[in-house]
Scaffold this motif. Structure first.
Motif, mmCIF file in Angstrom:
data_model
loop_
_atom_site.group_PDB
_atom_site.id
_atom_site.type_symbol
_atom_site.label_atom_id
_atom_site.label_comp_id
_atom_site.label_asym_id
_atom_site.label_seq_id
_atom_site.Cartn_x
_atom_site.Cartn_y
_atom_site.Cartn_z
ATOM 1 N N GLY A 63 -114.487 -23.558 -91.712
ATOM 2 C CA GLY A 63 -113.706 -24.784 -91.769
ATOM 3 C C GLY A 63 -114.178 -25.824 -90.780
ATOM 4 O O GLY A 63 -115.082 -25.591 -89.975
ATOM 5 N N ASN A 64 -113.541 -26.980 -90.845
ATOM 6 C CA ASN A 64 -113.962 -28.120 -90.043
ATOM 7 C C ASN A 64 -112.848 -28.606 -89.131
ATOM 8 O O ASN A 64 -111.663 -28.510 -89.476
ATOM 9 C CB ASN A 64 -114.393 -29.269 -90.955
ATOM 10 N N GLY A 89 -122.206 -27.192 -87.216
ATOM 11 C CA GLY A 89 -122.780 -28.509 -87.438
ATOM 12 C C GLY A 89 -121.937 -29.569 -86.785
ATOM 13 O O GLY A 89 -120.742 -29.372 -86.537
ATOM 14 N N LEU A 90 -122.558 -30.713 -86.515
ATOM 15 C CA LEU A 90 -121.838 -31.878 -86.026
ATOM 16 C C LEU A 90 -121.779 -32.885 -87.155
ATOM 17 O O LEU A 90 -122.814 -33.405 -87.588
ATOM 18 C CB LEU A 90 -122.555 -32.477 -84.812
ATOM 19 N N GLY A 91 -120.584 -33.139 -87.653
ATOM 20 C CA GLY A 91 -120.411 -34.133 -88.698
ATOM 21 C C GLY A 91 -120.218 -35.512 -88.084
ATOM 22 O O GLY A 91 -119.496 -35.659 -87.099
ATOM 23 N N ILE A 92 -120.874 -36.512 -88.647
ATOM 24 C CA ILE A 92 -120.661 -37.886 -88.206
ATOM 25 C C ILE A 92 -120.442 -38.773 -89.430
ATOM 26 O O ILE A 92 -120.889 -38.459 -90.535
ATOM 27 C CB ILE A 92 -121.846 -38.419 -87.379
ATOM 28 N N HIS A 93 -119.702 -39.864 -89.225
ATOM 29 C CA HIS A 93 -119.397 -40.812 -90.296
ATOM 30 C C HIS A 93 -118.802 -40.087 -91.511
ATOM 31 O O HIS A 93 -119.045 -40.470 -92.660
ATOM 32 C CB HIS A 93 -120.638 -41.588 -90.728
ATOM 33 N N ALA A 94 -118.021 -39.071 -91.249
ATOM 34 C CA ALA A 94 -117.540 -38.204 -92.334
ATOM 35 C C ALA A 94 -116.135 -38.588 -92.778
ATOM 36 O O ALA A 94 -115.282 -38.923 -91.948
ATOM 37 C CB ALA A 94 -117.542 -36.754 -91.882
ATOM 38 N N LYS A 105 -122.806 -37.319 -92.630
ATOM 39 C CA LYS A 105 -124.087 -36.749 -92.195
ATOM 40 C C LYS A 105 -123.779 -35.538 -91.341
ATOM 41 O O LYS A 105 -122.784 -35.514 -90.621
ATOM 42 C CB LYS A 105 -124.919 -37.734 -91.368
ATOM 43 N N GLU A 106 -124.662 -34.542 -91.396
ATOM 44 C CA GLU A 106 -124.502 -33.351 -90.564
ATOM 45 C C GLU A 106 -125.723 -33.181 -89.675
ATOM 46 O O GLU A 106 -126.856 -33.151 -90.155
ATOM 47 C CB GLU A 106 -124.320 -32.096 -91.409
ATOM 48 N N ILE A 107 -125.459 -33.063 -88.367
ATOM 49 C CA ILE A 107 -126.497 -32.719 -87.408
ATOM 50 C C ILE A 107 -126.379 -31.223 -87.161
ATOM 51 O O ILE A 107 -125.341 -30.734 -86.723
ATOM 52 C CB ILE A 107 -126.310 -33.481 -86.076
ATOM 53 N N PHE A 198 -116.732 -30.835 -86.021
ATOM 54 C CA PHE A 198 -117.497 -29.597 -85.943
ATOM 55 C C PHE A 198 -117.323 -28.863 -87.261
ATOM 56 O O PHE A 198 -116.203 -28.698 -87.754
ATOM 57 C CB PHE A 198 -117.033 -28.744 -84.765
ATOM 58 N N LEU A 199 -118.436 -28.426 -87.828
ATOM 59 C CA LEU A 199 -118.468 -27.900 -89.192
ATOM 60 C C LEU A 199 -118.789 -26.414 -89.142
ATOM 61 O O LEU A 199 -119.933 -26.023 -88.935
ATOM 62 C CB LEU A 199 -119.520 -28.661 -90.011
#
Length: 216
Positions: A63-64, A89-94, A105-107, A198-199
Motif C-alpha cells: 500500500g501507499n 518507491g517515492l511517488g511524486i506529483h501523484a 512518477k515513481e522514484i 511512499f509506495l
C-alpha cells in the motif's frame, strides 16, 4: 554566493555535479517523528515508531502512504534504511488513485545488491524514474545503514542525490518524447503537482528526517 550557486544548479541544471548538499533554511518537516498527522493512505502498513516511519510487516508492508498536501516544485530531503531485498518507491506529483508509477512518477527505492534484482531493467534500479530515466548505481550504503537522499523537482526536470552523489539528472518529458523505456503509457509525466508518497511492495523499510522546501 553559495546559495546563489545552489539555486542555479537546482533549478537550471546548468552543470553536472557529483556532490550537492541541500540547504536546511526554509525546509518544513513532513514527518513530526511522533505520528502520521499530515499523511493519508495505508496507516495499517505504515506506522510512526521511535522517530521513524516504519513499514509494518504485520500490515503486509504494501500500500501507499501519501502527504495530505499536494506539491509542485520542491527539494525533498529524507533518510531511509533498507532491509535485505527491500523494494519501495517515492511517488511524486501523484493523485490518490491509480498506480503512481504511471499516473504520477515513481522514484525507485530498492536494495540494488539483492540477487533477485540482478536481471532488472536499468530503469528499475534505485533512484530511477521508473520506466523513464535510469539512475547510476553503486552509491547505496550497505543494507542496515542509513542513506541520505535529496530529490529536486522543477517540472519537468528532476535530480536525485544519494549520499552526496548525483545519481540521476534529467528532463522526464524530454526523455519520453520518443516513447518511454518500458514502452508503457505514463500520463503522469505531464503532471506538475500532486501528492508525495511512499509506495509499498510488501517489504520492511524505515524512513526518517523527511523535510521539504517548496520552490516557485
Amino acid at each position: 554566493m553559495f546559495r546563489v550557486f545552489n539555486l542555479i544548479l537546482f533549478l537550471g541544471f546548468l552543470m553536472t555535479g557529483s556532490s550537492l548538499v541541500a540547504q536546511e533554511t526554509g525546509f518544513t518537516k513532513l514527518f513530526n517523528g511522533k505520528n502520521l498527522d499530515g499523511w493519508i493512505g495505508n496507516k495499517d502498513s505504515y506506522r510512526a515508531e521511535n522517530g521513524m516511519i516504519v513499514i509494518n510487516p504485520d500490515g503486509d508492508g504494501g500500500g501507499n502512504l501519501y502527504t495530505e498536501k499536494e506539491y509542485g516544485n520542491f527539494i525533498l530531503n529524507f533518510e531511509f534504511k533498507l532491509t535485505p531485498g527491500a523494494n519501495n518507491g517515492l511517488g511524486i506529483h501523484a493523485p490518490l488513485e491509480g498506480d503512481a508509477a504511471y499516473v504520477g512518477k515513481e522514484i525507485q527505492i530498492l536494495d540494488n545488491r539483492a540477487k533477485k534484482y540482478a536481471e532488472l531493467q536499468d530503469y528499475q534500479y534505485h533512484g530511477s524514474v521508473y520506466g523513464v530515466i535510469p539512475a547510476r548505481r553503486g552509491f547505496l550504503k550497505p543494507v542496515g545503514e542509513w542513506n541520505k537522499q535529496t530529490v529536486i523537482v522543477n517540472h519537468p526536470k528532476i535530480q536525485v542525490i544519494l549520499n552526496g552523489t548525483t545519481i540521476l539528472q534529467g528532463d522526464y518529458l524530454e526523455a519520453s518524447k520518443e516513447g518511454t523505456l518500458d514502452k508503457k503509457e505514463h500520463p503522469g509525466l505531464e503532471r506538475s503537482s500532486g501528492h508525495i508518497g511512499f509506495l509499498g511492495h510488501g517489504d520492511v523499510l524505515y524512513f526518517r528526517n523527511i523535510q521539504i522546501k517548496e520552490l516557485k
